[in-house]
Design an enzyme around this catalytic site. Structure first.
Site, PDB file in Angstrom:
ATOM      1  N   PHE A  14      27.487  35.397  36.439  1.00 23.49           N
ATOM      2  CA  PHE A  14      26.180  35.991  36.708  1.00 23.49           C
ATOM      3  C   PHE A  14      26.302  37.465  37.084  1.00 23.49           C
ATOM      4  CE2 PHE A  14      22.642  36.381  39.985  1.00 23.49           C
ATOM      5  CZ  PHE A  14      21.638  36.563  39.050  1.00 23.49           C
ATOM      6  N   CYS A  72      35.146  40.361  40.144  1.00 23.37           N
ATOM      7  CA  CYS A  72      34.006  39.470  40.387  1.00 23.37           C
ATOM      8  C   CYS A  72      34.400  38.003  40.305  1.00 23.37           C
ATOM      9  CB  CYS A  72      32.894  39.734  39.369  1.00 23.37           C
ATOM     10  SG  CYS A  72      32.267  41.419  39.341  1.00 23.37           S
ATOM     11  N   ALA A  73      35.491  37.702  39.590  1.00 22.98           N
ATOM     12  CA  ALA A  73      35.882  36.309  39.388  1.00 22.98           C
ATOM     13  C   ALA A  73      36.268  35.667  40.713  1.00 22.98           C
ATOM     14  CB  ALA A  73      37.055  36.237  38.417  1.00 22.98           C
ATOM     15  N   ALA A  74      35.875  34.418  40.872  1.00 24.59           N
ATOM     16  CA  ALA A  74      36.188  33.712  42.115  1.00 24.59           C
ATOM     17  C   ALA A  74      35.856  32.239  41.958  1.00 24.59           C
ATOM     18  CB  ALA A  74      35.383  34.277  43.281  1.00 24.59           C
ATOM     19  N   SER A 118      31.743  38.573  50.135  1.00 26.18           N
ATOM     20  CA  SER A 118      30.538  37.813  50.480  1.00 26.18           C
ATOM     21  C   SER A 118      30.129  38.115  51.910  1.00 26.18           C
ATOM     22  CB  SER A 118      30.803  36.309  50.337  1.00 26.18           C
ATOM     23  OG  SER A 118      29.756  35.547  50.901  1.00 26.18           O
ATOM     24  N   TYR A 144      34.721  28.912  51.795  1.00 31.86           N
ATOM     25  CA  TYR A 144      34.477  30.043  50.899  1.00 31.86           C
ATOM     26  C   TYR A 144      34.541  31.356  51.661  1.00 31.86           C
ATOM     27  CZ  TYR A 144      31.841  33.162  47.771  1.00 31.86           C
ATOM     28  OH  TYR A 144      31.439  34.209  46.983  1.00 31.86           O
ATOM     29  N   GLY A 193       4.480  23.194  40.383  1.00 32.07           N
ATOM     30  CA  GLY A 193       3.461  22.946  41.391  1.00 32.07           C
ATOM     31  C   GLY A 193       3.839  21.899  42.404  1.00 32.07           C
TER      32      GLY A 193
END
Length: 322
Positions: A14, A72-74, A118, A144, A193
Site C-alpha cells: 500500500f 517499506c517492506a515489513a 510505526s 510489531y 448503511g
C-alpha cells in the site's frame, strides 16, 4: 528517466507502491522497485526481486548505483495472529531482515536509508491532548511495535559504524485509495448503511493520508536536515472516531447511522466478548505532534483530511462498479 537511483522495498504494498508512483510523477529521482511478486510497476520502472526471508540470503536486491533506500517492506501488524511465536516472526523480518538489508546498503555505498517505522514505537495510546512527540522515550507494547523499535536501534548503530545516513518515519494509521484492513471494513459498513454503536465517542486520533506520507518520504530523500532524524507524521488534524465515520460517510455520499451508545457500555460488552482491544482502538486517543517534522524540514501536510477521505471513497466506489 534520470536522477539519483532510489530503491523502494515493499513496492507492491500500500505505501511502497504509492512511493514509487510519486517518484515516477516527480521525475526528480529514478525509482527501482524491490518486490516479492509480480507488479503493475513492471514496465514503468526497474523491478528487482526482494524477499525478507532470512533463509534466502541471495534474495537481497543488488544495490550498486543506488543512492537511497526507502524501506517499506515489513511483516505488518495483523489482527488475527497465526504464528506460534509472533515476536520471533516479527523480529525475523522487521529486525534481522532490515539489518541485513541496511548492511548490504552500507557496503554498496548507499548514502541514505529511510526506514518506515510505526507510531507503535511510541506506544499504543495517548491521553487526550497529550500527543506523542519524536523525542519521547519509546514504549512499544505489541510485537510489531517492539520489532520496529529494535530495528530503529539497530539502524542507528549501523549508521554510527558505517556513516550511512538513517532517517526514521513513524506514521500512525495510513489511509487513502486502495486502503485495506479495518479502514476498508469501515467504508463497507457505511456504504451498506449498517448501524454502528459509535455515535458518542469523544476521543482524538491522528491519521495520515497516503499522499501526505509519500510527500514526507520524498522530502526526506535529499534534505540535508533529515539525516539522523526521527519524524512523526499526520494530517495535522485530529478526529474522533465518530467524526471520522461521519466524514467518511459524507465522502461516500451516505448518511452514517451511528447510535450514541455510551463508551462505558461499549467497554463492558467488549470485555464480555473478549474484544477489549478492539474497543480501545475505537474509543481511545492516539495523537501525534508533528511540530518537529514541520520545523526541521519546513514541511506541511499538502493533502487535507477532507480531500484524502474523498480520494479513498472515490477509489472504493470505482472498485465497487467494476
Amino acid at each position: 528517466m534520470s536522477g539519483p537511483r532510489v530503491l523502494v522495498t515493499g513496492a507492491t504494498g500500500f505505501v511502497g507502491e504509492a512511493v514509487v508512483f510519486r517518484l515516477l510523477l516527480d521525475k526528480k529521482f529514478t525509482p527501482v522497485a524491490a518486490v516479492r511478486a509480480s507488479t503493475r510497476l513492471s514496465g514503468l520502472c526497474r523491478v528487482v526481486p526482494f524477499d525478507l526471508d532470512l533463509d534466502l540470503p541471495t534474495a537481497l536486491p543488488v544495490l550498486e548505483g543506488v543512492a537511497v533506500v526507502i524501506h517499506c517492506a515489513a511483516r505488518v501488524h495483523v489482527m488475527s495472529e497465526t504464528a506460534v511465536d509472533s515476536l520471533a516472526a516479527f523480529r525475523k523480518a522487521n529486525v534481522e531482515g532490515t539489518v541485513r538489508l541496511a548492511r548490504r546498503a552500507a557496503e554498496s555505498g548507499v548514502k541514505r536509508f529511510i526506514f518506515i517505522s510505526s507510531i507503535k514505537v511510541n506506544g499504543e495510546s495517548t491521553g487526550r491532548n497529550m500527543p506523542f512527540k519524536a523525542t519521547d522515550l519509546p514504549a512499544p507494547i505489541d510485537p510489531y511495535g517492539v520489532s520496529k523499535h529494535e530495528a530503529e536501534i539497530a539502524l542507528r548503530q549501523i549508521s554510527l559504524e558505517t556513516g550511512m545516513e538513517v532517517v526514521v518515519i513513524r506514521p500512525p494509521l495510513v489511509y487513502g485509495p486502495g486502503v485495506k484492513a479495518n479502514f476498508l471494513s469501515m467504508m463497507r459498513w457505511l456504504d451498506r448503511g449498517v448501524p454502528l454503536p459509535l455515535g458518542a465517542i469523544d476521543n482524538q486520533r491522528s491519521l495520515v493520508a497516503l499522499g501526505n506520507l509519500t510527500d514526507l518520504v520524498v522530502a526526506c530523500i535529499d534534505s540535508p536536515a533529515a539525516a539522523g532524524q526521527v519524524f512523526l507524521v499526520s494530517d495535522g488534524e485530529d478526529l474522533s472516531t465518530t467524526q471520522l465515520l461521519r466524514r467518511m460517510a459524507f465522502a461516500l455520499g451516505k448518511v452514517a447511522r451511528l447510535l450514541p451508545v455510551p463508551v462505558g457500555l461499549l467497554r463492558v460488552v467488549a470485555s464480555m466478548m473478549g474484544k477489549s482491544g478492539v474497543v480501545e482502538r475505537l474509543c481511545g486517543s492516539l495523537q501525534v505532534d508533528i511540530r518537529h517534522t514541520r520545523e526541521v524540514l519546513g514541511w506541511h501536510p499538502p493533502v487535507s483530511a477532507e480531500r484524502a477521505l474523498r480520494q479513498a471513497a472515490d477509489h472504493y466506489r470505482d472498485k465497487q462498479t467494476r
